[in-house]
Enzyme design. Structure first.
Site, mmCIF file in Angstrom:
data_model
loop_
_atom_site.group_PDB
_atom_site.id
_atom_site.type_symbol
_atom_site.label_atom_id
_atom_site.label_comp_id
_atom_site.label_asym_id
_atom_site.label_seq_id
_atom_site.Cartn_x
_atom_site.Cartn_y
_atom_site.Cartn_z
ATOM 1 N N TYR A 145 5.947 4.990 -0.811
ATOM 2 C CA TYR A 145 6.656 3.934 -1.334
ATOM 3 C C TYR A 145 6.940 4.008 -2.718
ATOM 4 O O TYR A 145 8.115 4.124 -3.141
ATOM 5 C CB TYR A 145 6.316 2.446 -0.936
ATOM 6 C CG TYR A 145 6.975 1.396 -1.757
ATOM 7 C CD1 TYR A 145 8.260 1.107 -1.100
ATOM 8 C CD2 TYR A 145 6.838 0.824 -2.997
ATOM 9 C CE1 TYR A 145 9.032 0.025 -1.946
ATOM 10 C CE2 TYR A 145 7.347 -0.247 -3.512
ATOM 11 C CZ TYR A 145 8.418 -0.511 -3.015
ATOM 12 O OH TYR A 145 9.290 -1.465 -3.555
ATOM 13 N N ASN A 174 5.805 -6.980 -9.166
ATOM 14 C CA ASN A 174 5.489 -7.813 -8.134
ATOM 15 C C ASN A 174 5.813 -9.092 -8.395
ATOM 16 O O ASN A 174 5.383 -10.343 -8.774
ATOM 17 C CB ASN A 174 3.647 -8.195 -8.211
ATOM 18 C CG ASN A 174 2.839 -6.858 -7.624
ATOM 19 O OD1 ASN A 174 2.911 -5.770 -8.386
ATOM 20 N ND2 ASN A 174 2.278 -6.918 -6.687
HETATM 21 C C1 UD1 Z 1 3.865 -2.922 -4.825
HETATM 22 C C2 UD1 Z 1 4.312 -2.878 -6.275
HETATM 23 C C3 UD1 Z 1 5.414 -3.695 -6.488
HETATM 24 C C4 UD1 Z 1 6.413 -3.517 -5.393
HETATM 25 C C5 UD1 Z 1 5.906 -3.847 -4.286
HETATM 26 C C6 UD1 Z 1 7.052 -3.628 -3.010
HETATM 27 C C7 UD1 Z 1 2.369 -1.945 -7.677
HETATM 28 C C8 UD1 Z 1 1.434 -2.238 -8.713
HETATM 29 N N1 UD1 Z 1 3.349 -2.878 -7.133
HETATM 30 O O1 UD1 Z 1 3.231 -4.352 -4.888
HETATM 31 O O2 UD1 Z 1 6.026 -3.379 -7.575
HETATM 32 O O3 UD1 Z 1 7.496 -4.338 -5.472
HETATM 33 O O4 UD1 Z 1 4.776 -2.725 -3.932
HETATM 34 O O5 UD1 Z 1 6.308 -4.030 -1.779
HETATM 35 O O6 UD1 Z 1 2.253 -0.989 -7.010
HETATM 36 N N2 UD1 Z 1 -3.525 -8.079 -1.062
HETATM 37 C C9 UD1 Z 1 -4.540 -8.488 -0.267
HETATM 38 N N3 UD1 Z 1 -4.699 -9.378 0.743
HETATM 39 C C10 UD1 Z 1 -3.285 -9.251 1.387
HETATM 40 C C11 UD1 Z 1 -2.441 -8.799 0.996
HETATM 41 C C12 UD1 Z 1 -2.412 -7.867 -0.285
HETATM 42 O O7 UD1 Z 1 -5.713 -8.695 -0.950
HETATM 43 O O8 UD1 Z 1 -3.352 -9.998 2.625
HETATM 44 C C13 UD1 Z 1 -3.669 -7.098 -2.361
HETATM 45 C C14 UD1 Z 1 -3.113 -5.672 -2.078
HETATM 46 O O9 UD1 Z 1 -4.318 -5.025 -1.566
HETATM 47 C C15 UD1 Z 1 -2.927 -5.392 -3.837
HETATM 48 C C16 UD1 Z 1 -2.310 -6.873 -4.094
HETATM 49 O O10 UD1 Z 1 -2.805 -7.871 -3.155
HETATM 50 O O11 UD1 Z 1 -3.975 -4.945 -4.294
HETATM 51 C C17 UD1 Z 1 -0.961 -6.973 -4.206
HETATM 52 O O12 UD1 Z 1 -0.274 -6.464 -2.913
HETATM 53 P P1 UD1 Z 1 1.263 -6.602 -2.477
HETATM 54 O O13 UD1 Z 1 1.666 -7.952 -2.455
HETATM 55 O O14 UD1 Z 1 1.299 -5.957 -1.071
HETATM 56 O O15 UD1 Z 1 1.850 -5.891 -3.455
HETATM 57 P P2 UD1 Z 1 1.724 -4.479 -4.408
HETATM 58 O O16 UD1 Z 1 1.339 -3.290 -3.372
HETATM 59 O O17 UD1 Z 1 0.787 -4.521 -5.497
#
Ligand code: UD1
Length: 314
Positions: A145, A174
């Site tokens: 991605y 985010n």
């Molecule tokens: C990433 C990008 C963001 C983009 C998005 C699109 C980064 C820093 N950010 O977001 O700019 O718009 O992808 O999809 O790369 N998490 C949990 N529990 C859950 C779900 C998530 O702990 O049930 C954690 C994830 O492991 C992560 C954080 O929450 O560390 C944020 O996750 P998520 O909301 O999926 O976004 P990113 O992957 O950070």
């Protein structure tokens, strides 16, 4: 006659916020292109009389070319998001995020559109030794991605340099807020937090929960999108679209519990592949060159998001 605007992904949670912002700022004609893969027409309910909706896939060049004809600005937000989804199933996101973006740029150029604003991603930075992350850093994508979104940025720049199509890329950090769909395991973490909070269940944090993000309220991002289209002299540039702050997941979950007056200790699971540890935007360039001025503090953004989820069926 007022100029025509087009938003790809306009039925999505960020795209629909942008459509509402454009209309509130006086736009006359807004067309939405969305294949409804993750967007919902319900997101446009309040503004449906002012929007021309095309249920179209961005890989369909002929359709895009026709819809884009006569448009001044296009905001290209349509994508298959999610880092883990792109690892579990890389082919669809590759096709939509890279080939689809190429197609949008090609159709915009052929339709003689003035400028395309592209939704890039903070994930392009990967893990950096220094925070905040500034646009001059070398990107280190950690997932398909992140790489796909970076390729889109490079394509934007090439279309400006080689073909004279004005483009501006915004690396979204985010984004969260009302209408973010919490129904998939790939949903943004704050939408999942809202769902758990209101159901009085514990979320699962991947890893120790101390990973941090620059959570950015959707209306602030929408306003920056508008400024990126209107500002002269920035074609070919890329800017961070963040709030400039940084909160760990543990901190956010604690804030939310406090707001609701509940105690729901989180569960912890294994860390997620491709996850970036810390993310925080340097917003200087967006502030000085585009006039970016986020209005929502974390607490305000969480409160208004929570209020929306409380009244929505999720
Ligand atoms: C990433 C990008 C963001 C983009 C998005 C699109 C980064 C820093 N950010 O977001 O700019 O718009 O992808 O999809 O790369 N998490 C949990 N529990 C859950 C779900 C998530 O702990 O049930 C954690 C994830 O492991 C992560 C954080 O929450 O560390 C944020 O996750 P998520 O909301 O999926 O976004 P990113 O992957 O950070």
């Amino acid at each position: 006659m007022k100029p025509k605007f087009v938003v790809t992904g306009g039925a999505g949670f960020i795209g629909s916020a942008l459509v509402r912002t454009l209309l509130a700022e006086g736009a006359g004609r807004v067309a939405v292109v969305d294949n409804l893969a993750s967007g919902h027409l319900a997101n446009l309910e309040q503004v449906q009389d002012h929007v021309e909706t095309h249920v179209t896939d961005i890989r369909d060049y002929d359709e895009l070319r026709e819809i884009f004809t006569g448009a001044q600005f296009i905001w290209h937000l349509a994508a298959i998001p999610s880092v883990p989804r792109s690892i579990a199933d890389p082919v669809p996101s590759h096709d939509v995020n890279i080939n689809g973006t190429f197609n949008v740029l090609r159709a915009a150029h052929d339709a003689k559109v003035e400028r395309v604003v592209y939704a890039a991603s903070s994930s392009a930075y990967g893990d950096t030794e220094v925070l905040p992350k500034i646009e001059s850093m070398t990107p280190h994508p950690k997932s398909p991605y992140a790489l796909q979104k970076l390729v889109g940025e490079y394509y934007c720049n090439l279309f400006t340099e080689n073909f004279g199509l004005e483009t501006v890329a915004l690396r979204f950090f985010n984004v969260y807020g009302p209408r973010q769909d919490p129904s998939s395991p790939y949903s943004g973490v704050l939408s999942l937090f809202m769902k758990h909070l209101l159901a009085r269940t514990s979320p699962t944090l991947f890893g120790d929960g101390n990973q941090s993000r620059d959570f950015t309220y959707v209306e602030d991002v929408a306003m920056l999108c508008l400024k990126a289209a209107r500002t002269p002299g920035v074609a070919g540039r890329m800017y961070n679209a963040g709030n400039g702050g940084r909160y760990t997941l543990n901190e956010i979950w604690a804030m939310l519990q406090q707001m609701e007056g509940v105690s729901l200790p989180p569960l912890y699971g294994p860390p997620r592949a491709g996850d970036v540890r810390d993310s925080q935007a340097d917003t200087t360039a967006a502030a000085t060159e585009l006039g970016h001025a986020p209005r929502f503090t974390m607490e305000q953004g969480l409160r208004s998001t929570l209020a929306w989820y409380r009244n929505a069926t999720v």
